[in-house]
Design a protein around this motif. Structure first.
Motif, PDB file in Angstrom:
ATOM      1  N   ASP A  19       0.848  -1.195   0.000  1.00  0.00           N
ATOM      2  CA  ASP A  19       0.000   0.000   0.000  1.00  0.00           C
ATOM      3  C   ASP A  19       0.889   1.253   0.000  1.00  0.00           C
ATOM      4  O   ASP A  19       1.746   1.412   0.864  1.00  0.00           O
ATOM      5  CB  ASP A  19      -0.890  -0.039   1.246  1.00  0.00           C
ATOM      6  CG  ASP A  19      -1.791   1.190   1.355  1.00  0.00           C
ATOM      7  OD1 ASP A  19      -1.541   2.184   0.640  1.00  0.00           O
ATOM      8  OD2 ASP A  19      -2.736   1.155   2.161  1.00  0.00           O
ATOM      9  N   LYS A  21       0.380   4.149   0.920  1.00  0.00           N
ATOM     10  CA  LYS A  21       0.304   5.002   2.116  1.00  0.00           C
ATOM     11  C   LYS A  21       1.196   4.446   3.227  1.00  0.00           C
ATOM     12  O   LYS A  21       1.928   5.193   3.883  1.00  0.00           O
ATOM     13  CB  LYS A  21      -1.149   5.108   2.581  1.00  0.00           C
ATOM     14  CG  LYS A  21      -2.053   5.775   1.552  1.00  0.00           C
ATOM     15  CD  LYS A  21      -3.478   5.943   2.017  1.00  0.00           C
ATOM     16  CE  LYS A  21      -4.233   4.625   2.073  1.00  0.00           C
ATOM     17  NZ  LYS A  21      -4.418   3.977   0.750  1.00  0.00           N
ATOM     18  N   LYS A  22       1.136   3.126   3.417  1.00  0.00           N
ATOM     19  CA  LYS A  22       2.000   2.536   4.446  1.00  0.00           C
ATOM     20  C   LYS A  22       3.465   2.677   4.038  1.00  0.00           C
ATOM     21  O   LYS A  22       4.314   2.988   4.869  1.00  0.00           O
ATOM     22  CB  LYS A  22       1.643   1.071   4.650  1.00  0.00           C
ATOM     23  CG  LYS A  22       0.335   0.899   5.402  1.00  0.00           C
ATOM     24  CD  LYS A  22       0.067  -0.529   5.756  1.00  0.00           C
ATOM     25  CE  LYS A  22      -1.235  -0.598   6.529  1.00  0.00           C
ATOM     26  NZ  LYS A  22      -1.947  -1.853   6.274  1.00  0.00           N
ATOM     27  N   TYR A  88       2.990   8.834  -0.460  1.00  0.00           N
ATOM     28  CA  TYR A  88       1.681   9.004   0.163  1.00  0.00           C
ATOM     29  C   TYR A  88       0.784   9.873  -0.704  1.00  0.00           C
ATOM     30  O   TYR A  88      -0.399   9.594  -0.865  1.00  0.00           O
ATOM     31  CB  TYR A  88       1.853   9.641   1.554  1.00  0.00           C
ATOM     32  CG  TYR A  88       0.709   9.322   2.492  1.00  0.00           C
ATOM     33  CD1 TYR A  88       0.860   8.363   3.482  1.00  0.00           C
ATOM     34  CD2 TYR A  88      -0.516   9.957   2.356  1.00  0.00           C
ATOM     35  CE1 TYR A  88      -0.182   8.060   4.333  1.00  0.00           C
ATOM     36  CE2 TYR A  88      -1.568   9.652   3.201  1.00  0.00           C
ATOM     37  CZ  TYR A  88      -1.399   8.702   4.189  1.00  0.00           C
ATOM     38  OH  TYR A  88      -2.443   8.396   5.022  1.00  0.00           O
ATOM     39  N   ASP A  98      -3.660   3.690  -6.197  1.00  0.00           N
ATOM     40  CA  ASP A  98      -2.306   3.333  -5.746  1.00  0.00           C
ATOM     41  C   ASP A  98      -1.346   3.780  -6.831  1.00  0.00           C
ATOM     42  O   ASP A  98      -1.756   4.415  -7.797  1.00  0.00           O
ATOM     43  CB  ASP A  98      -2.187   1.807  -5.507  1.00  0.00           C
ATOM     44  CG  ASP A  98      -1.091   1.486  -4.481  1.00  0.00           C
ATOM     45  OD1 ASP A  98      -0.054   2.170  -4.498  1.00  0.00           O
ATOM     46  OD2 ASP A  98      -1.277   0.570  -3.678  1.00  0.00           O
ATOM     47  N   MET A 404      -2.168  12.134   7.218  1.00  0.00           N
ATOM     48  CA  MET A 404      -1.445  10.872   7.373  1.00  0.00           C
ATOM     49  C   MET A 404      -1.739  10.204   8.718  1.00  0.00           C
ATOM     50  O   MET A 404      -1.772   8.986   8.812  1.00  0.00           O
ATOM     51  CB  MET A 404       0.068  11.114   7.258  1.00  0.00           C
ATOM     52  CG  MET A 404       0.478  11.754   5.965  1.00  0.00           C
ATOM     53  SD  MET A 404       2.253  12.051   5.879  1.00  0.00           S
ATOM     54  CE  MET A 404       2.829  10.467   5.327  1.00  0.00           C
ATOM     55  N   GLU A 501      -6.091  15.619  -2.476  1.00  0.00           N
ATOM     56  CA  GLU A 501      -5.852  14.722  -1.334  1.00  0.00           C
ATOM     57  C   GLU A 501      -6.787  15.056  -0.178  1.00  0.00           C
ATOM     58  O   GLU A 501      -7.136  14.185   0.620  1.00  0.00           O
ATOM     59  CB  GLU A 501      -4.382  14.755  -0.885  1.00  0.00           C
ATOM     60  CG  GLU A 501      -3.896  16.028  -0.180  1.00  0.00           C
ATOM     61  CD  GLU A 501      -3.320  17.039  -1.152  1.00  0.00           C
ATOM     62  OE1 GLU A 501      -3.864  17.170  -2.260  1.00  0.00           O
ATOM     63  OE2 GLU A 501      -2.328  17.721  -0.812  1.00  0.00           O
ATOM     64  N   ASN A 512      -8.402   4.500  -1.103  1.00  0.00           N
ATOM     65  CA  ASN A 512      -8.314   5.952  -1.337  1.00  0.00           C
ATOM     66  C   ASN A 512      -9.651   6.599  -1.710  1.00  0.00           C
ATOM     67  O   ASN A 512     -10.194   7.391  -0.954  1.00  0.00           O
ATOM     68  CB  ASN A 512      -7.300   6.318  -2.436  1.00  0.00           C
ATOM     69  CG  ASN A 512      -5.884   5.975  -2.042  1.00  0.00           C
ATOM     70  OD1 ASN A 512      -5.645   5.582  -0.912  1.00  0.00           O
ATOM     71  ND2 ASN A 512      -4.955   6.130  -2.959  1.00  0.00           N
TER      72      ASN A 512
END
Ligand code: HEM
Ligand SMILES: [Cu+2]
Length: 624
Positions: A19, A21-22, A88, A98, A404, A501, A512
């Motif tokens: 992912d 974001k991670k 991110y 993604d 975040m 975002e 997302n």
């Protein structure tokens, strides 16, 4: 196809995640750790230089610290911190679920990490590399210095990670934009990340080639550079700076991008001169490749070459000036909120200008003959690197933190942090201009007293203590805010910002966007606030969402590369415990075996069912 919501342990989840974001958060954590490590070395170096003829560090240790400080800061701190934000926020800012290749994204992170760890291992095998971050030959050909082998292979491995991540960003930005997100509607942070990724593509390849040559020379006795065997040391300088100069822009362009997001958000105005900003970015990138030899004025490449490279270098001031004025015009007449993020963003502008002005001074070849390898240069590049890139990173941290981590950082501590850091920064580095003008050379571990250098060196070191106190306060702020910070769960857009975002729910769901948004303008969220109902219009009906599976293979491939690099270094060790060839073989099996496994394994990912997406939509709102 795997079923939805397989229960995994937290650690396994983070080790196998694909992912973005991670991975972005993992880059931020890794970059912070390396930043602290290299920062501590800087403090130790400054303590050594606090008094004349100090004996706090030995000359050898000082050389190792200088080399590792510079190398770690550039490759393992600044780059991953910027990559953290890119990972991110690029997909969120372009309306994607993604990056283009999530598996490659994870692979890039783990390879970068294994290269970084390989480099750090040098301390346990006789000390760090000591030839400066530029590894100039013949210094870097020293046979007795194992640390240099760690430098060569650590950077080679981590560079592969950086390269494949950059290619991934390029494909993502070209291919994964939501409907209506044309190239000329990309947020500036995405644009600068795009151009930076192109720079990485063209700069890290010559670096890889140069490191390969140096590796062949050090470990397999090739003779490319060694002058006593007919090699040429200047070739190394060309190869290194063809990478090394663009590297500065690789770091500073995304920093420009962050500033171009923060200033409009807190000035409550659109970015002034968007199109000019985009083209200025491209021109800076192009010129960045044309000027590498300004690092070699004193090498003796001749007056004609020196003049051409001097003029090319000064030309960069033009597109940079365009950017500076566009930021000022964006603030001009705006309703400015001076929170911590905006304080860093707005003080970035004059600080960066100062670094730019001394850059133009150094670009004049005859002047460079005077200033070369003095503290003037150290002051110049730290104004760019700390006053530019680090200020921008802090602006971005306070700006994006709520998206975040679902809470804000404390503003009061944030402002104290800004004040302390800014005072410390100027105390440390402004004074170094004068040290340089007075003739203090860089890369020396001590100096004689009574030459007029004592007071300025003391002041410079005291400045470092202010910056350290500031960073400690930031850490306290992060811990404090995790417990007591203002929560923004359910608040998608805490700053009343402009870009996409902030249209995602907080916390951001793993997919997302429940529905890919339809983009109708530059600053798409702001457009919907003015012309619509404040939420993005969907470009597709609610449906099942296809997601990629996590995988442990990226970690295993990078462990393989780690063994490969370490095996090559072992060839240089006197009495290795096991045969280096065994280690090399283990590395090859792990790497190529995992690659083969990945190729034959049919992995279709999984689906998040429509019902779950609908339930989320009901909970978080925003859908039609
Ligand atoms: C924030 C506090 C910092 C302090 C106090 C500091 C201090 C120093 C010192 C004392 C040197 C040795 C200068 C010399 O003798 O040539 C140095 C070199 C260097 N620093 Fe920093 N630095 C800081 C941050 C950074 C950052 C953030 C970066 C990059 C992202 C960076 C990159 C470099 C590089 C590339 C060198 C040259 C190393 C070499 O000559 O091989 N520094 N720094
Ligand atoms: Cu340069």
């Amino acid at each position: 196809m795997a079923s939805y919501k397989k229960e995994k342990s937290v650690i396994w989840d983070w080790l196998t995640t694909v992912d973005h974001k991670k991975l972005g958060i993992m880059y931020l954590i890794a970059g912070t750790l390396f930043f602290v490590k290299a920062g501590l070395m800087a403090v130790f170096m400054r303590i050594q230089l606090m008094f004349p003829e100090n004996t706090f560090l030995s000359g050898q240790t000082f050389n190792e610290f200088i080399t590792m400080h510079g190398t770690i800061m550039l490759f393992l701190a600044a780059t991953p911190l910027l990559f953290g934000f890119m990972n991110y926020f690029i997909p969120l800012q372009i309306g994607a679920r993604d990056v283009a290749f999530p598996f490659v994204n994870a692979l890039g992170f783990w390879i970068f990490m294994s290269g970084g760890l390989l480099l750090s291992l040098s301390w346990f095998f006789g000390g760090g590399p000591d030839a400066g971050w530029t590894a100039y030959v013949p210094l870097s050909l020293n046979e007795n210095q194992l640390g240099l082998d760690f430098y060569v292979l650590g950077l080679q491995v981590s560079g592969i990670g950086t390269l494949i991540s950059a290619i991934n960003f390029l494909v993502t930005i070209i291919n994964m934009r939501a409907p209506g997100m044309t190239m000329m509607r990309l947020p500036l942070f995405v644009w600068t990340s795009f151009v930076t990724s192109t720079l990485i593509l063209f700069a890290f390849t010559p670096l890889a080639a140069g490191l390969a040559l140096l590796m062949l020379e050090r470990i397999f006795d090739a003779q490319f550079f060694n002058p006593t065997a007919g090699g040429n040391v200047v070739i190394w300088q060309h190869i290194f700076w063809i990478f090394g100069h663009p590297e500065v822009y690789i770091l500073v362009l995304p920093a420009f991008g962050i500033i171009s997001e923060v200033i409009p958000a807190f000035s409550r105005k659109r970015l002034f001169g968007y199109t000019a900003m985009v083209f200025a970015t491209m021109i800076i990138a192009f010129l960045g490749f044309m000027v590498w030899a300004h690092h070699m004025f004193t090498v003796g490449i001749g007056p004609v070459a020196n003049s051409i490279f001097a003029i090319a270098t000064m030309t960069i001031a033009v597109p940079t000036g365009i950017k500076i004025f566009n930021w000022l015009f964006t603030m001009w007449g705006g309703k400015i909120t001076f929170n911590t993020s905006m304080l860093f963003a707005s003080s970035f502008v004059p600080t960066f200008v100062l670094g730019g002005v001394t850059g133009v001074m150094l670009a004049m070849a005859p002047v460079d003959y005077l200033y070369h390898d003095t503290y003037f240069v150290v002051a110049h590049f730290h104004y760019i690197i700390v006053g530019g890139i680090v200020f921008a990173l802090f602006a971005g941290l306070f700006y994006w933190y709520p998206k975040m981590f679902n809470h804000k950082l404390n503003e009061k501590m944030g402002k104290w942090f800004f004040v302390l850091f800014t005072i410390g920064f100027h105390l440390t580095f402004f004074i170094q201009h004068f040290l340089g003008l007075m003739g203090m050379p860089r890369r020396v571990y001590t100096y004689l007293g009574g030459q007029g250098l004592d007071d300025f060196n003391l002041i410079s070191t005291v400045g470092t203590f202010f910056m350290s106190a500031a960073v400690i306060l930031l850490v306290i702020n992060i811990i404090y805010s995790a417990f007591k910070g203002e929560r923004v769960i359910g608040i998608n857009d805490p700053w009343d910002a402009r870009t996409l975002e902030w249209a995602t729910p907080t916390p951001v769901p793993e997919y997302n966007f429940a529905q890919t948004p339809q983009i109708r303008s530059l600053d798409p969220l702001f457009y919907e606030k003015v012309h619509g109902d404040g939420t993005m219009k969907p470009a597709e009906p609610v449906g099942d969402i296809h997601m990629p599976n996590g995988s442990i293979l990226p970690l295993i491939i990078s462990i393989g590369l780690f063994f490969g690099g370490f095996g090559l270094i072992m060839l240089e060790m006197d009495n290795p415990i096991v045969s280096p060839w065994i280690v090399l073989a283990v590395g090859a099996v792990l790497t190529f075996g995992s690659m083969a496994l990945r190729s034959i394994n049919d992995d279709h990912g999984y689906h998040i069912p429509k019902s779950v997406v609908q339930a989320d939509l009901k909970k978080w709102g925003g859908g039609k």
